[in-house]
Design a protein around this motif. Structure first.
Motif, mmCIF file in Angstrom:
data_model
loop_
_atom_site.group_PDB
_atom_site.id
_atom_site.type_symbol
_atom_site.label_atom_id
_atom_site.label_comp_id
_atom_site.label_asym_id
_atom_site.label_seq_id
_atom_site.Cartn_x
_atom_site.Cartn_y
_atom_site.Cartn_z
ATOM 1 N N PRO A 92 77.094 49.554 -39.126
ATOM 2 C CA PRO A 92 76.189 50.704 -38.801
ATOM 3 C C PRO A 92 75.872 51.527 -39.965
ATOM 4 C CG PRO A 92 78.025 51.169 -37.548
ATOM 5 C CD PRO A 92 78.000 49.923 -38.001
ATOM 6 N N THR A 93 76.853 51.824 -40.887
ATOM 7 C CA THR A 93 76.380 52.579 -42.087
ATOM 8 C C THR A 93 76.462 51.832 -43.242
ATOM 9 O OG1 THR A 93 79.014 53.093 -42.383
ATOM 10 C CG2 THR A 93 77.817 54.489 -40.685
ATOM 11 N N LEU A 94 76.390 50.523 -43.153
ATOM 12 C CA LEU A 94 76.178 49.952 -44.509
ATOM 13 C C LEU A 94 75.022 50.004 -45.372
ATOM 14 C CD1 LEU A 94 77.510 47.793 -46.203
ATOM 15 C CD2 LEU A 94 76.180 46.030 -45.168
ATOM 16 N N GLU A 95 74.026 50.383 -44.690
ATOM 17 C CA GLU A 95 72.891 50.838 -45.659
ATOM 18 C C GLU A 95 73.002 52.034 -46.441
ATOM 19 O OE1 GLU A 95 69.934 49.351 -46.181
ATOM 20 O OE2 GLU A 95 69.868 47.755 -44.611
ATOM 21 N N ALA A 96 73.533 53.073 -45.623
ATOM 22 C CA ALA A 96 73.989 54.261 -46.341
ATOM 23 C C ALA A 96 75.052 54.057 -47.404
ATOM 24 C CB ALA A 96 74.228 55.415 -45.171
ATOM 25 N N PHE A 97 75.886 53.116 -47.183
ATOM 26 C CA PHE A 97 76.878 52.864 -48.031
ATOM 27 C C PHE A 97 76.345 52.348 -49.343
ATOM 28 C CE2 PHE A 97 80.483 50.821 -50.009
ATOM 29 C CZ PHE A 97 81.801 51.770 -49.773
ATOM 30 N N LEU A 98 75.468 51.409 -49.109
ATOM 31 C CA LEU A 98 75.052 50.742 -50.365
ATOM 32 C C LEU A 98 74.242 51.488 -50.990
ATOM 33 C CD1 LEU A 98 73.964 47.100 -48.925
ATOM 34 C CD2 LEU A 98 75.812 47.795 -50.454
ATOM 35 N N ALA A 107 69.547 45.210 -51.505
ATOM 36 C CA ALA A 107 70.056 46.106 -52.559
ATOM 37 C C ALA A 107 70.237 45.470 -53.801
ATOM 38 C CB ALA A 107 71.353 46.632 -51.969
ATOM 39 N N PHE A 108 70.393 44.046 -54.007
ATOM 40 C CA PHE A 108 70.769 43.359 -55.272
ATOM 41 C C PHE A 108 70.020 42.138 -55.370
ATOM 42 C CE2 PHE A 108 74.608 45.458 -53.696
ATOM 43 C CZ PHE A 108 74.642 46.543 -54.782
ATOM 44 N N PRO A 109 68.690 42.441 -55.390
ATOM 45 C CA PRO A 109 67.927 41.192 -55.265
ATOM 46 C C PRO A 109 67.853 39.929 -56.546
ATOM 47 C CG PRO A 109 66.456 43.157 -56.112
ATOM 48 C CD PRO A 109 67.887 43.584 -55.710
ATOM 49 N N ALA A 110 68.416 40.498 -57.551
ATOM 50 C CA ALA A 110 68.518 39.535 -58.745
ATOM 51 C C ALA A 110 70.025 38.637 -58.407
ATOM 52 C CB ALA A 110 68.692 40.278 -60.039
ATOM 53 N N ALA A 111 70.916 39.237 -57.598
ATOM 54 C CA ALA A 111 72.294 38.520 -57.720
ATOM 55 C C ALA A 111 72.052 37.309 -56.879
ATOM 56 C CB ALA A 111 73.209 39.497 -56.851
ATOM 57 N N ALA A 112 72.858 36.327 -56.850
ATOM 58 C CA ALA A 112 73.202 34.912 -56.158
ATOM 59 C C ALA A 112 74.018 35.409 -55.178
ATOM 60 C CB ALA A 112 73.567 33.935 -57.110
ATOM 61 N N VAL A 113 73.727 35.151 -53.855
ATOM 62 C CA VAL A 113 74.536 35.350 -52.810
ATOM 63 C C VAL A 113 75.249 33.881 -52.421
ATOM 64 C CG1 VAL A 113 74.652 36.178 -50.302
ATOM 65 C CG2 VAL A 113 73.403 37.449 -52.257
ATOM 66 N N LEU A 114 76.496 34.101 -52.187
ATOM 67 C CA LEU A 114 76.996 32.690 -51.796
ATOM 68 C C LEU A 114 77.615 33.051 -50.480
ATOM 69 C CD1 LEU A 114 78.717 31.542 -54.996
ATOM 70 C CD2 LEU A 114 76.432 30.950 -54.220
ATOM 71 N N VAL A 115 77.625 32.436 -49.488
ATOM 72 C CA VAL A 115 78.149 32.836 -48.149
ATOM 73 C C VAL A 115 79.070 31.453 -47.815
ATOM 74 C CG1 VAL A 115 77.818 33.065 -45.583
ATOM 75 C CG2 VAL A 115 76.042 34.018 -47.466
ATOM 76 N N THR A 116 80.546 32.039 -47.757
ATOM 77 C CA THR A 116 81.200 30.911 -47.731
ATOM 78 C C THR A 116 82.225 31.382 -46.597
ATOM 79 O OG1 THR A 116 83.119 31.998 -49.200
ATOM 80 C CG2 THR A 116 81.228 30.593 -50.124
ATOM 81 N N GLY A 117 83.492 31.013 -46.144
ATOM 82 C CA GLY A 117 84.111 31.140 -45.195
ATOM 83 C C GLY A 117 85.480 30.335 -45.049
ATOM 84 N N VAL A 118 86.516 31.024 -44.251
ATOM 85 C CA VAL A 118 87.541 30.477 -43.951
ATOM 86 C C VAL A 118 87.819 29.818 -42.591
ATOM 87 C CG1 VAL A 118 88.756 32.108 -45.423
ATOM 88 C CG2 VAL A 118 88.794 32.746 -43.066
ATOM 89 N N GLU A 119 86.630 29.833 -41.874
ATOM 90 C CA GLU A 119 86.928 29.318 -40.472
ATOM 91 C C GLU A 119 86.450 27.872 -40.348
ATOM 92 O OE1 GLU A 119 84.415 32.134 -37.952
ATOM 93 O OE2 GLU A 119 85.030 33.844 -38.863
#
Length: 450
Positions: free
Chosen positions: A163-169, A406-418
Motif C-alpha cells: 500500500p505504501t510502495l508508490e510513496a516509497f518509490l 518509476a524506472f521506464p528505461a530499466a529492463a524488468v525481469l520477473v523470475t522466481g523460486v516457486e
C-alpha cells in the motif's frame, strides 16, 4: 554476453560452496512470523527487516538502511557499487509472509522449517524469503563483489498489496535507480523447466453486504414468502458467472495467451481439484489462467451451522475477489463489478458494496533486449540446457507496474523460486530444494552475464 565454460564451472562450484550457509539463513528467516496482515505481528515484521539488513551488512554492503514511507512496514535497501561502467542491478524480494490459516491443515509447524522429501516446508520458505536467499547466494558466490553494481530492495508489505510502495518509490527513487530490475517473486513453468514471467493479472476486491430483513424471523411462519439473505446472496453471486463458468461482468478485458499446452491431467494434479469436479470457463487453459478475468468468492459471513435456528437470516456479507486480465484497468474494472452487483440484486434485496484494500494493476513486460538475452542464457545454463519459457501468471504482483512507471528505461525481469506445487499462501508451503539450487545458480550467472 555469456560466460566462458571455465567461468561457469567456477560459479557452479561457488554456488555449491555457499548453499549450506544460504540454507541456514533462509531457515532463520522462516522462523520469524513476519505476517504483515496481522497487527499483533508488527514487532516480528520489524525483526525480520533487522535480520535481513544484518545479512547484507555481513556481505560487505556498507550502505544498508531500513526505511519506510507513509507509515508503511519496514523495507531493507542495501547498496554496493560495481566497477566503473558496469550496470546497476536491483534485486527485489519481500520479507513479509501470509497468515498461516488453519494450523490443523499443516503437516508440520508453519514457522519451523522442516525438510520432507525434496522440499523445505514452512511459511515463507518459498514466498518470498527464498527470494532473499537467492539474492544472498548470488552475492556470496561472487565472493561478495559481483561484477555489477547491486542494490537489494526487500519489501515488508507485499502480502498486503504494497500500500505504501508508490510513496516509497517517490521518496527513495534515487536509492533504487537501476539499469536492470530482477524481481524474485514469481514461479517456474514446472520442475526442471525455468520461466520468465511476462504478463500478470491485476486484482481488486469488494465486500458485499446484503440484507432482506430488519431482524431475524421464524422460518416456518415467514418462509416461502419472505426471502432470506443467504438465499438472496447466493442468487446474486451466481450472476457473476455464466453456465460455463466464464466471468459474466460486462466490459472486462480478455485477451490471447502464449501458445503453451497445459494438459488437463497436470492441471488436476497441481490444483488439487477433486475427481469428478469439472474445470470451468472456455478457451485454452493458459488463457483462462493468464489473460482472462476470474472472480472468486473468498469469504462469507453468515450464521454458523452450529448456531443455526429456525430463523430467516436477515443479512450476510461476502468478500469477492476479481483478477483482471493484462490490458485492463483496476479502477474501471472495480466500477464495472460494483455496478453489476447493484444491478443484479434479487427481489429488491438491499445491497451495499464496499471496495476492499486490494487494488493492483495488471502487468505486461517487454521480454526483449540484452538483459533478457543474458537471463535466458543464464537460465539455460543453470537448467542444464533447458530453454526458459515465457509465461503469464494468474496471480498479481501489482508493484511491477509501479516499478515500470518509476524506472521506464530499466529492463524488468520477473523470475522466481516457486513451482506449481509450492502452495504459496496455503498450508504446507514448500520450496523445492533442487529447483532452488538452480535458481541460485541462474542468478549468479545472470549477474556475470550482465
Amino acid at each position: 554476453m555469456t560466460s566462458t565454460r571455465k567461468t561457469v564451472d567456477q560459479l557452479r562450484s561457488a554456488v555449491q560452496d555457499v548453499l549450506p550457509s544460504v540454507r541456514a539463513d533462509l531457515e532463520a528467516l522462516v522462523r520469524i512470523p513476519s505476517v504483515s496482515a496481522d497487527p499483533a505481528r508488527k514487532a516480528d515484521v520489524e525483526r525480520s527487516a533487522e535480520v535481513t539488513a544484518d545479512l547484507f551488512r555481513a556481505e560487505g554492503f556498507d550502505d544498508v538502511r531500513i526505511l519506510s514511507s507513509g507509515g508503511g512496514a519496514p523495507a531493507v535497501v542495501a547498496r554496493r557499487p560495481g566497477p566503473e561502467g558496469a550496470p546497476t542491478v536491483l534485486l527485489y524480494a519481500h520479507h513479509d509472509v501470509q497468515p498461516v490459516g488453519r494450523r490443523e491443515d499443516w503437516d508440520s509447524e508453519p514457522f519451523e522449517p522442516t525438510e520432507r522429501g525434496d522440499r523445505l516446508y514452512g511459511r515463507g520458505a518459498a514466498d518470498d524469503k527464498a527470494g532473499i536467499a537467492a539474492h544472498l547466494a548470488a552475492i556470496r558466490a561472487h565472493g561478495g563483489t559481483p561484477p555489477v553494481g547491486v542494490t537489494v530492495f526487500v519489501e515488508g508489505e507485499e502480502e498486503v498489496g504494497s500500500p505504501t510502495l508508490e510513496a516509497f518509490l517517490a521518496e527513495h527513487k534515487d536509492l533504487l535507480a537501476a539499469d536492470v530490475i530482477v524481481i524474485a517473486d514469481s514461479t517456474n513453468w514446472e520442475i526442471g523447466v525455468p520461466a520468465l514471467t511476462t504478463t500478470l493479472r491485476g486484482n481488486v476486491d469488494v465486500f458485499v453486504d446484503l440484507a432482506t430483513l430488519d431482524h431475524g424471523v421464524h422460518s416456518g411462519m415467514w418462509g416461502g414468502l419472505v426471502p432470506d439473505a443467504v438465499m438472496s446472496m447466493v442468487r446474486l453471486l451466481a450472476t457473476l458467472h455464466d453456465d460455463e463458468g466464464n466471468v459474466a461482468v460486462e466490459g472486462l478485458v480478455s485477451g490471447p495467451a502464449a501458445d503453451l499446452e497445459y494438459p488437463e491431467q497436470r492441471i488436476r494434479e497441481e490444483s488439487s481439484i477433486l475427481d469428478g469436479v469439472e474445470l470451468i470457463g472456455s478457451g485454452s487453459a493458459v488463457e483462462r489462467l493468464w489473460t482472462k478475468p476470474s472472480i472468486s468468492i473468498i469469504g462469507f459471513d453468515a450464521t454458523r451451522t452450529a448456531d443455526a435456528s429456525n430463523t430467516l437470516i436477515p443479512s450476510v456479507r461476502a468478500k469477492v475477489s476479481l483478477r483482471l486480465a493484462p490490458g485492463d484497468d483496476a479502477t474501471s474494472a472495480i466500477d464495472k463489478l460494483v455496478a453489476h452487483l447493484h444491478d443484479h440484486a434479487p427481489w429488491g434485496a438491499k445491497v451495499t458494496v464496499t471496495k476492499g484494500r486490494e487494488s493492483g494493476e495488471p502487468g505486461v513486460i517487454d521480454a526483449s533486449g540484452p538483459a533478457y538475452d543474458a537471463a535466458r542464457a543464464a537460465f539455460k545454463e543453470a537448467w542444464d540446457g533447458t530453454d526458459p519459457v515465457d509465461i503469464g501468471v494468474g496471480g498479481s504482483i501489482p508493484f511491477i507496474a509501479s516499478f515500470q512507471k518509476a524506472f521506464p528505461a530499466a529492463a524488468v525481469l520477473v523470475t522466481g523460486v516457486e513451482d506449481p506445487d509450492t502452495r504459496a499462501h496455503g498450508a504446507n508451503e514448500g520450496l523445492h530444494l533442487a529447483e532452488f539450487e538452480r535458481v541460485c545458480l541462474a542468478e549468479t550467472l545472470l549477474l556475470n552475464n550482465l
